[in-house]
Motif scaffolding. Structure first.
Motif, PDB file in Angstrom:
ATOM      1  N   LYS A 278     -77.589   5.124 -58.734  1.00 16.13           N
ATOM      2  CA  LYS A 278     -77.946   6.154 -59.709  1.00 16.13           C
ATOM      3  C   LYS A 278     -79.443   6.349 -59.675  1.00 16.13           C
ATOM      4  O   LYS A 278     -80.160   5.370 -59.853  1.00 16.13           O
ATOM      5  CB  LYS A 278     -77.514   5.710 -61.101  1.00 16.13           C
ATOM      6  CG  LYS A 278     -77.763   6.748 -62.171  1.00 16.13           C
ATOM      7  CD  LYS A 278     -77.240   6.296 -63.486  1.00 16.13           C
ATOM      8  CE  LYS A 278     -77.626   7.400 -64.446  1.00 16.13           C
ATOM      9  NZ  LYS A 278     -77.491   7.378 -65.691  1.00 16.13           N
ATOM     10  N   PRO A 279     -79.941   7.545 -59.436  1.00 16.84           N
ATOM     11  CA  PRO A 279     -79.180   8.739 -59.075  1.00 16.84           C
ATOM     12  C   PRO A 279     -78.782   8.716 -57.597  1.00 16.84           C
ATOM     13  O   PRO A 279     -78.888   7.685 -56.965  1.00 16.84           O
ATOM     14  CB  PRO A 279     -80.174   9.861 -59.353  1.00 16.84           C
ATOM     15  CG  PRO A 279     -81.506   9.250 -59.159  1.00 16.84           C
ATOM     16  CD  PRO A 279     -81.372   7.805 -59.512  1.00 16.84           C
ATOM     17  N   ALA A 280     -78.333   9.890 -57.124  1.00 20.18           N
ATOM     18  CA  ALA A 280     -78.000  10.124 -55.703  1.00 20.18           C
ATOM     19  C   ALA A 280     -76.627   9.608 -55.287  1.00 20.18           C
ATOM     20  O   ALA A 280     -76.389   9.390 -54.101  1.00 20.18           O
ATOM     21  CB  ALA A 280     -79.077   9.575 -54.772  1.00 20.18           C
ATOM     22  N   LYS A 281     -75.725   9.465 -56.230  1.00 20.76           N
ATOM     23  CA  LYS A 281     -74.372   8.987 -55.916  1.00 20.76           C
ATOM     24  C   LYS A 281     -73.693   9.781 -54.786  1.00 20.76           C
ATOM     25  O   LYS A 281     -73.118   9.168 -53.883  1.00 20.76           O
ATOM     26  CB  LYS A 281     -73.522   9.043 -57.197  1.00 20.76           C
ATOM     27  CG  LYS A 281     -72.070   8.662 -56.987  1.00 20.76           C
ATOM     28  CD  LYS A 281     -71.286   8.700 -58.276  1.00 20.76           C
ATOM     29  CE  LYS A 281     -70.938  10.130 -58.672  1.00 20.76           C
ATOM     30  NZ  LYS A 281     -70.067  10.206 -59.859  1.00 20.76           N
ATOM     31  N   PRO A 282     -73.752  11.129 -54.777  1.00 19.81           N
ATOM     32  CA  PRO A 282     -72.957  11.831 -53.755  1.00 19.81           C
ATOM     33  C   PRO A 282     -73.578  11.881 -52.365  1.00 19.81           C
ATOM     34  O   PRO A 282     -73.135  12.668 -51.526  1.00 19.81           O
ATOM     35  CB  PRO A 282     -72.834  13.261 -54.320  1.00 19.81           C
ATOM     36  CG  PRO A 282     -73.627  13.311 -55.561  1.00 19.81           C
ATOM     37  CD  PRO A 282     -74.425  12.076 -55.692  1.00 19.81           C
ATOM     38  N   ASN A 300     -79.896  17.568 -56.981  1.00 22.86           N
ATOM     39  CA  ASN A 300     -80.764  17.186 -58.099  1.00 22.86           C
ATOM     40  C   ASN A 300     -82.085  16.642 -57.555  1.00 22.86           C
ATOM     41  O   ASN A 300     -82.072  15.767 -56.688  1.00 22.86           O
ATOM     42  CB  ASN A 300     -80.094  16.102 -58.950  1.00 22.86           C
ATOM     43  CG  ASN A 300     -79.222  16.707 -60.034  1.00 22.86           C
ATOM     44  OD1 ASN A 300     -79.555  17.745 -60.590  1.00 22.86           O
ATOM     45  ND2 ASN A 300     -78.106  16.052 -60.332  1.00 22.86           N
ATOM     46  N   SER A 303     -82.551  12.854 -57.359  1.00 20.33           N
ATOM     47  CA  SER A 303     -81.524  12.275 -56.479  1.00 20.33           C
ATOM     48  C   SER A 303     -81.923  12.506 -55.025  1.00 20.33           C
ATOM     49  O   SER A 303     -81.795  11.619 -54.175  1.00 20.33           O
ATOM     50  CB  SER A 303     -80.174  12.939 -56.731  1.00 20.33           C
ATOM     51  OG  SER A 303     -79.937  13.060 -58.110  1.00 20.33           O
ATOM     52  N   ARG A 345     -73.234   1.756 -61.739  1.00 20.55           N
ATOM     53  CA  ARG A 345     -74.009   1.953 -60.515  1.00 20.55           C
ATOM     54  C   ARG A 345     -75.330   1.191 -60.570  1.00 20.55           C
ATOM     55  O   ARG A 345     -75.846   0.901 -61.640  1.00 20.55           O
ATOM     56  CB  ARG A 345     -74.312   3.439 -60.323  1.00 20.55           C
ATOM     57  CG  ARG A 345     -73.091   4.264 -60.023  1.00 20.55           C
ATOM     58  CD  ARG A 345     -73.466   5.699 -59.749  1.00 20.55           C
ATOM     59  NE  ARG A 345     -73.509   6.534 -60.938  1.00 20.55           N
ATOM     60  CZ  ARG A 345     -74.118   7.727 -60.986  1.00 20.55           C
ATOM     61  NH1 ARG A 345     -74.746   8.197 -59.930  1.00 20.55           N
ATOM     62  NH2 ARG A 345     -74.101   8.443 -62.089  1.00 20.55           N
ATOM     63  N   SER A 370     -81.744  12.601 -63.491  1.00 21.04           N
ATOM     64  CA  SER A 370     -81.936  12.973 -62.089  1.00 21.04           C
ATOM     65  C   SER A 370     -82.417  14.411 -61.870  1.00 21.04           C
ATOM     66  O   SER A 370     -82.705  14.794 -60.750  1.00 21.04           O
ATOM     67  CB  SER A 370     -80.643  12.744 -61.318  1.00 21.04           C
ATOM     68  OG  SER A 370     -79.638  13.594 -61.826  1.00 21.04           O
TER      69      SER A 370
HETATM   70  O1  MOO Z   1     -76.473  10.688 -58.654  1.00 24.74           O
HETATM   71 MO1  MOO Z   1     -76.741  11.991 -59.531  1.00 24.74          MO
HETATM   72  O2  MOO Z   1     -77.987  11.865 -58.508  1.00 24.74           O
HETATM   73  O3  MOO Z   1     -76.802  10.688 -60.766  1.00 24.74           O
HETATM   74  O4  MOO Z   1     -77.640  12.816 -60.626  1.00 24.74           O
END
Ligand code: MOO
Ligand SMILES: Nc1nc2c(c(=O)[nH]1)N[C@H]1C(S)=C(S)[C@@H](COP(=O)(O)OP(=O)(O)OC[C@H]3O[C@@H](n4cnc5c(N)ncnc54)[C@H](O)[C@@H]3O)O[C@H]1N2
Length: 404
Positions: A278-282, A300, A303, A345, A370
């Motif tokens: 977190k961030p950047a999950k995807p 984001n 992210s 996360r 994010s």
């Molecule tokens: O992973 Mo997202 O990047 O939490 O906003």
């Protein structure tokens, strides 16, 4: 969903070191050395003086004292660069300047301020150890010795060391060519007219261009494409022209998040999509061609830039031949309580780390979300909040990673 460790090890496992090229040393700053640099001579190449003073025989001055000063006759002078042959006989001294070769017979240099002058003689009232103020041949480096290892990131000091051994043309790794493609119907480039209040300026384009440069890559900005399958496919057709291809946006659950599907159709072998961070999950990662690396970063802004720092940056360093590509985590003392609701996360929180006396301290940005790129202002590190941790008390030790 995979862990951060699994993600980074997958990326690094698929990262191949790039080919090399030769550059002049004045172009070598910031590049990565692709050969070992050896010394062409002993350093220093000859015994020489470290001070301005008198070259003397230790035997003559070893018993000098206030009561029994030693008197020596000054018989000549030697400057740096001179190679005239002067011999320091018993009872004599030679004026010598810093860098000048030690004349035959001498084995000690007495600085000017330690002697008293009397016409063409000098008086010495204190003994010095033999070889005082003499830089001995080969004391720093021996001829043929390894000076700078292959894989070293070249700083001004290494440039100077290469110059000192007459290494004019140097083999370095080529800078990876990195494509940057920004996606999103709402995204407008700098200078473009904002027609609707729902349109957003592309900060990601310029963060990424700058990050690629900072990581030693050569950015190729391909501009902004709409969330349109044809437009994205047309841009991805050029994958193979680049060593690394980065997109931003379109990797999440939205109905127009096409990048994740189209990259597969365009020949990317996707290794992972979604990481427990977190961030950047995807974030999405895949490979193509011989050594191509594809990174689909989230749109984001935080992210996107964080995923670059923590996932793309080490890969770019490794691809550029650097041996020190792994980022370093160290401990700091947290200056205020931290808490979060969801601990699923691993979170990387923009923070400021500073040193006081012998300790490192950490304070985090109150902007933790994010979409808030301004959370980077005045910050210099990511504080790592591990999976399962909801609260960290003030004065606890936390892991921090400095920004690249
Ligand atoms: O992973 Mo997202 O990047 O939490 O906003
Ligand atoms: N139902 C779910 N929705 C979302 C999830 C989820 O798991 N389930 N994940 C969220 C997370 S986490 C992230 S991160 C984002 C990432 O989404 P995308 O990569 O598809 O990015 P976009 O939707 O295209 O954009 C997200 C956001 O960022 C702004 N943006 C995009 N590009 C730029 C740019 N070049 N410069 C500045 N800002 C940009 C965009 O306007 C959006 O506001 O998805 C969540 N959703």
């Amino acid at each position: 969903m995979i862990s951060y460790e699994e993600a980074i090890s997958t990326v690094l496992e698929h990262t191949r070191v790039i080919d090399t090229e030769r550059v002049f040393i004045n172009q070598a700053l910031g590049r990565v050395l692709a050969e070992d640099v050896l010394s062409d001579t002993d350093k220093p190449p000859f015994d020489n003086s470290a001070m301005d003073g008198y070259a003397v025989r230790h035997e003559d001055i070893k018993l000098a004292s206030e009561e029994n000063p030693v008197k020596l006759k000054v018989v000549g002078e030697l400057s740096a660069g001179e190679d005239k042959s002067i011999v320091v006989e018993k009872g004599t001294a030679v004026v010598i300047f810093t860098g000048a070769p030690i004349p035959q017979g001498a084995d000690t240099v007495i600085p000017f301020e330690m002697v008293q002058k009397e016409g063409d003689h000098i008086l010495i009232k204190h003994p010095l150890k033999a070889w005082s103020n003499i830089r001995k041949k080969g004391e720093e480096v021996k001829q043929g010795e390894l000076l700078i290892k292959k894989g070293t990131h070249i700083r001004p000091y290494e440039v100077g060391i290469m110059a000192s051994v007459n290494k004019v043309l140097v083999s370095v790794y080529r800078k990876p060519k990195v494509a940057i493609l920004v996606t999103g119907d709402e995204i407008k480039d700098v200078g473009e007219i904002i027609e609707k209040p729902t349109q957003i300026r592309s900060s990601n384009s310029y963060v990424l261009i700058s990050q690629v440069i900072r990581s030693g890559g050569e950015p190729h900005y391909l501009g902004i494409v709409k969330d349109d399958q044809e437009e994205i496919t047309r841009a991805l057709a050029h994958l193979k022209d680049y060593d690394v291809f980065i997109t931003t946006g379109g990797v999440s659950m939205g109905g127009k998040d096409y990048v994740q599907y189209l990259v597969r159709e365009c020949g990317v072998d996707v290794k992972f999509h979604k990481v427990r961070i977190k961030p950047a999950k995807p974030v999405l990662f895949g490979t193509y061609g011989e050594r191509g690396l594809f990174f689909g970063l989230p749109g984001n802004p935080v992210s996107c830039s964080m995923a670059f720092d923590l996932i793309v940056h080490p890969a770019l360093l490794k691809m550029s031949g650097r041996s020190d590509y792994a980022h370093k985590t160290f401990k700091a003392i947290l200056k205020e309580d931290f808490s979060r609701k969801d601990a699923e996360r691993r979170e990387f929180v923009r923070s400021y780390v500073w040193f006081e006396e012998d300790k490192a301290y950490c304070s985090y940005s109150p902007k933790t979300q994010s979409h808030m790129l301004t959370s980077y202002i005045d910050m210099n590190a990511y504080m790592v909040v591990y999976e399962g941790i909801k609260e960290i008390k003030k004065d606890s030790l936390v892991d921090v990673i400095l920004f690249p």
